[in-house]
Design an enzyme around this catalytic site. Structure first.
Site, PDB file in Angstrom:
ATOM      1  N   CYS A  88       0.812  -1.234   0.000  1.00  0.00           N
ATOM      2  CA  CYS A  88       0.000   0.000   0.000  1.00  0.00           C
ATOM      3  C   CYS A  88       0.837   1.272   0.000  1.00  0.00           C
ATOM      4  O   CYS A  88       0.353   2.328  -0.396  1.00  0.00           O
ATOM      5  CB  CYS A  88      -0.880   0.044   1.237  1.00  0.00           C
ATOM      6  SG  CYS A  88      -1.921  -1.375   1.391  1.00  0.00           S
TER       7      CYS A  88
HETATM    8  N1  CO8 Z   1     -21.538  -9.420   1.214  1.00  0.00           N
HETATM    9  C1  CO8 Z   1     -22.347  -9.592   2.278  1.00  0.00           C
HETATM   10  N2  CO8 Z   1     -21.895  -9.797   3.530  1.00  0.00           N
HETATM   11  C2  CO8 Z   1     -20.566  -9.847   3.707  1.00  0.00           C
HETATM   12  C3  CO8 Z   1     -19.662  -9.663   2.635  1.00  0.00           C
HETATM   13  C4  CO8 Z   1     -20.202  -9.460   1.343  1.00  0.00           C
HETATM   14  N3  CO8 Z   1     -19.414  -9.280   0.272  1.00  0.00           N
HETATM   15  N4  CO8 Z   1     -18.404  -9.733   3.125  1.00  0.00           N
HETATM   16  C5  CO8 Z   1     -18.508  -9.959   4.439  1.00  0.00           C
HETATM   17  N5  CO8 Z   1     -19.808 -10.037   4.792  1.00  0.00           N
HETATM   18  C6  CO8 Z   1     -20.346 -10.310   6.121  1.00  0.00           C
HETATM   19  C7  CO8 Z   1     -19.328 -10.983   7.026  1.00  0.00           C
HETATM   20  O1  CO8 Z   1     -19.244 -12.349   6.765  1.00  0.00           O
HETATM   21  C8  CO8 Z   1     -19.870 -10.647   8.402  1.00  0.00           C
HETATM   22  O2  CO8 Z   1     -20.916 -11.525   8.717  1.00  0.00           O
HETATM   23  P1  CO8 Z   1     -21.079 -12.059  10.207  1.00  0.00           P
HETATM   24  O3  CO8 Z   1     -21.323 -10.829  11.045  1.00  0.00           O
HETATM   25  O4  CO8 Z   1     -22.233 -12.978  10.083  1.00  0.00           O
HETATM   26  O5  CO8 Z   1     -19.777 -12.742  10.544  1.00  0.00           O
HETATM   27  C9  CO8 Z   1     -20.463  -9.254   8.194  1.00  0.00           C
HETATM   28  O6  CO8 Z   1     -20.684  -9.113   6.781  1.00  0.00           O
HETATM   29  C10 CO8 Z   1     -19.518  -8.173   8.662  1.00  0.00           C
HETATM   30  O7  CO8 Z   1     -18.215  -8.483   8.151  1.00  0.00           O
HETATM   31  P2  CO8 Z   1     -16.917  -7.733   8.563  1.00  0.00           P
HETATM   32  O8  CO8 Z   1     -16.823  -7.710  10.050  1.00  0.00           O
HETATM   33  O9  CO8 Z   1     -15.752  -8.305   7.830  1.00  0.00           O
HETATM   34  O10 CO8 Z   1     -17.293  -6.310   7.965  1.00  0.00           O
HETATM   35  P3  CO8 Z   1     -16.717  -4.897   8.240  1.00  0.00           P
HETATM   36  O11 CO8 Z   1     -17.867  -3.992   8.462  1.00  0.00           O
HETATM   37  O12 CO8 Z   1     -15.579  -4.880   9.179  1.00  0.00           O
HETATM   38  O13 CO8 Z   1     -16.103  -4.505   6.788  1.00  0.00           O
HETATM   39  C11 CO8 Z   1     -14.071  -4.518   5.549  1.00  0.00           C
HETATM   40  C12 CO8 Z   1     -15.176  -5.338   6.192  1.00  0.00           C
HETATM   41  C13 CO8 Z   1     -14.693  -3.714   4.409  1.00  0.00           C
HETATM   42  C14 CO8 Z   1     -13.038  -5.458   4.978  1.00  0.00           C
HETATM   43  C15 CO8 Z   1     -13.462  -3.560   6.592  1.00  0.00           C
HETATM   44  O14 CO8 Z   1     -13.121  -4.278   7.763  1.00  0.00           O
HETATM   45  C16 CO8 Z   1     -12.219  -2.855   6.080  1.00  0.00           C
HETATM   46  O15 CO8 Z   1     -12.183  -2.300   5.009  1.00  0.00           O
HETATM   47  N6  CO8 Z   1     -11.160  -2.808   6.884  1.00  0.00           N
HETATM   48  C17 CO8 Z   1      -9.923  -2.120   6.515  1.00  0.00           C
HETATM   49  C18 CO8 Z   1      -9.264  -2.875   5.479  1.00  0.00           C
HETATM   50  C19 CO8 Z   1      -7.995  -2.279   4.972  1.00  0.00           C
HETATM   51  O16 CO8 Z   1      -7.635  -1.142   5.113  1.00  0.00           O
HETATM   52  N7  CO8 Z   1      -7.277  -3.093   4.346  1.00  0.00           N
HETATM   53  C20 CO8 Z   1      -6.068  -2.729   3.779  1.00  0.00           C
HETATM   54  C21 CO8 Z   1      -6.120  -3.233   2.440  1.00  0.00           C
HETATM   55  S1  CO8 Z   1      -4.542  -3.656   1.932  1.00  0.00           S
HETATM   56  C22 CO8 Z   1      -4.146  -2.574   0.762  1.00  0.00           C
HETATM   57  O17 CO8 Z   1      -4.708  -1.519   0.704  1.00  0.00           O
HETATM   58  C23 CO8 Z   1      -3.122  -2.986  -0.250  1.00  0.00           C
HETATM   59  C24 CO8 Z   1      -2.656  -4.419  -0.108  1.00  0.00           C
HETATM   60  C25 CO8 Z   1      -1.784  -4.829  -1.219  1.00  0.00           C
HETATM   61  C26 CO8 Z   1      -2.508  -4.882  -2.531  1.00  0.00           C
HETATM   62  C27 CO8 Z   1      -3.127  -6.166  -2.852  1.00  0.00           C
HETATM   63  C28 CO8 Z   1      -3.580  -6.230  -4.287  1.00  0.00           C
HETATM   64  C29 CO8 Z   1      -4.559  -7.375  -4.569  1.00  0.00           C
END
Ligand code: CO8
Length: 377
Positions: free
Chosen positions: A160
């Protein structure tokens, strides 16, 4: 007598979008068709408990949880085919320009034009992104060759923070006199590393390329330039964002395309740990420069999740930031790994006047945080 250092400036910037895009609705419809097929095919094992059913995805969840509504993709074919679930990127001969170099060159030409530069004016090229499509020869050297640049080029990977860390290297190189003008490019080709079959992460990434020219104010011919007042990098090891993709798969006999070889994250933990780190990092950098957070007019923050950006901006300002102050590009671009903050910079400089301050900051895998404080000239 202390010698006055000539300012180092960002003198050109370019953004290139692939021609294809995928909306959340298209993405979810393809994934759900794949998941339903999978569940039907494995009905007996799912019933016995030996296989987990694939849960369905939802466009509303994606927008609410991440702010993402759309993503650009380098190639669309194959990505939405429930029988394939990965883009088809046609192979090219070694004699042809590689895919990632093509993305890089497209953005680089725009940055050179904005800086009123020719290839001959550049003497170093850095290609910095989350993955390069091969280890060698470096994509930067291929780009250098394609554009007709002399000097040297190298690739660097810091996930990132690749773009911000490479801008810092460019700044230091110009400051040290080891290069005159540096072209820094982030061709983020994320779609091949996205696990299109995984509900939790299939929506996150998009493809894009950004490029920036860094040089001394003495040589700058650009109509619009920004002095780099300071840069700061920090890393802290974390397994919460990880990909095990790599050349050792051949020797440890693991599946080179197994689940752990894609992007995997513990999103909740990342959110909780990285937000305070990023806010503290920026605040301490500004303090060292004698700048109060309230003096900063524009925050071009990393684009991984809208809720993260809103929270970090609030920590920085002690109040909600307006859309103008801390622009979001996630809705259109999704998470483009290291390119996000620079897409925001490319698209949202409206209303800034000479002397206005801005911060470009990335945060994510590593963990890594990279920031530059800049002032419009
Ligand atoms: N549709 C419906 N429901 C879903 C989905 C979906 N697609 N995905 C998850 N759910 C469900 C889960 O299963 C969960 O259900 P349950 O409560 O029954 O267990 C519920 O929704 C809530 O899930 P989460 O707790 O996971 O949901 P959040 O509200 O926390 O959101 C995020 C998830 C969006 C992933 C959030 O936590 C987030 O964005 N966090 C920060 C992430 C971040 O900054 N990551 C860094 C990324 S890395 C980067 O930027 C570069 C990396 C290198 C590049 C790679 C290239 C490929």
């Amino acid at each position: 007598m202390t010698q006055q250092q000539t300012p180092i400036v960002i003198s050109g910037f370019g953004l290139w979008n692939p021609e294809y895009s995928i909306s959340n609705e298209e993405l979810v419809s393809a994934y759900n068709a794949y998941a339903n097929n999978f569940n039907q095919h494995h009905a007996a094992e799912i019933e016995q408990g030996s296989v987990n059913a694939k849960p369905l995805s939802s466009a509303e969840f994606i927008t609410k949880a991440s702010g993402i509504k759309n993503r650009y993709v380098y190639r669309k074919e194959g990505a939405l085919d429930p029988e394939r679930m990965r883009p088809y990127i046609e192979p090219r001969e070694n004699s042809e320009l590689s895919h990632q170099a093509e993305m890089a060159v497209n953005a680089a030409r725009k940055a050179l034009s904005a800086a009123h530069c020719e290839a001959a004016d550049i003497d170093a090229v850095i290609v910095a992104c989350s993955y390069t499509q091969r280890a060698y020869p470096a994509i930067a050297i291929e780009v250098q060759h394609e554009l007709g640049i002399s000097g040297f080029g190298f690739d660097m990977l810091v996930a990132c923070s690749s773009a911000t860390f490479s801008l810092q290297r460019a700044y230091e190189m110009v400051k040290a006199g080891t290069a005159t003008r540096v072209l820094v490019i982030s061709p983020e080709l994320t779609s091949p590393q996205n696990n299109w079959r995984d509900r939790d992460s299939h929506f996150i990434f998009g493809d894009v390329a950004v490029a920036t020219v860094v040089e001394s104010a003495d040589s700058c011919r650009s109509d619009e330039s920004y002095e780099i007042l300071g840069s700061k990098a920090a890393t802290l090891f974390s397994n919460n964002i990880r990909s095990n993709f790599g050349y050792l798969s051949y020797t440890d006999d693991s599946d080179p395309f197994g689940e752990d070889k894609f992007f995997i994250q513990n999103g909740r933990k990342v959110f909780k740990e990285v937000c305070p780190m990023a806010a503290e990092h920026i605040t301490s950098q500004l303090k060292d420069l004698g700048i109060d957070n309230s003096e900063v007019k524009r925050w071009w923050l990393h684009q991984a999740n809208i809720n993260m950006n809103l929270l970090i901006a609030k920590k920085l300002l002690g109040r909600e930031a307006s859309a103008e102050e801390a622009p979001i590009v996630l809705d259109q671009y999704a998470n483009t790994a290291s390119a996000g903050s620079l897409i925001a910079f490319n698209l949202h400089r409206e209303g800034l006047e000479s002397g206005d301050l801005g911060v470009i900051c990335s945060f994510g895998a590593g963990y890594s945080i990279g920031s530059l404080v800049i002032r419009k000239r």
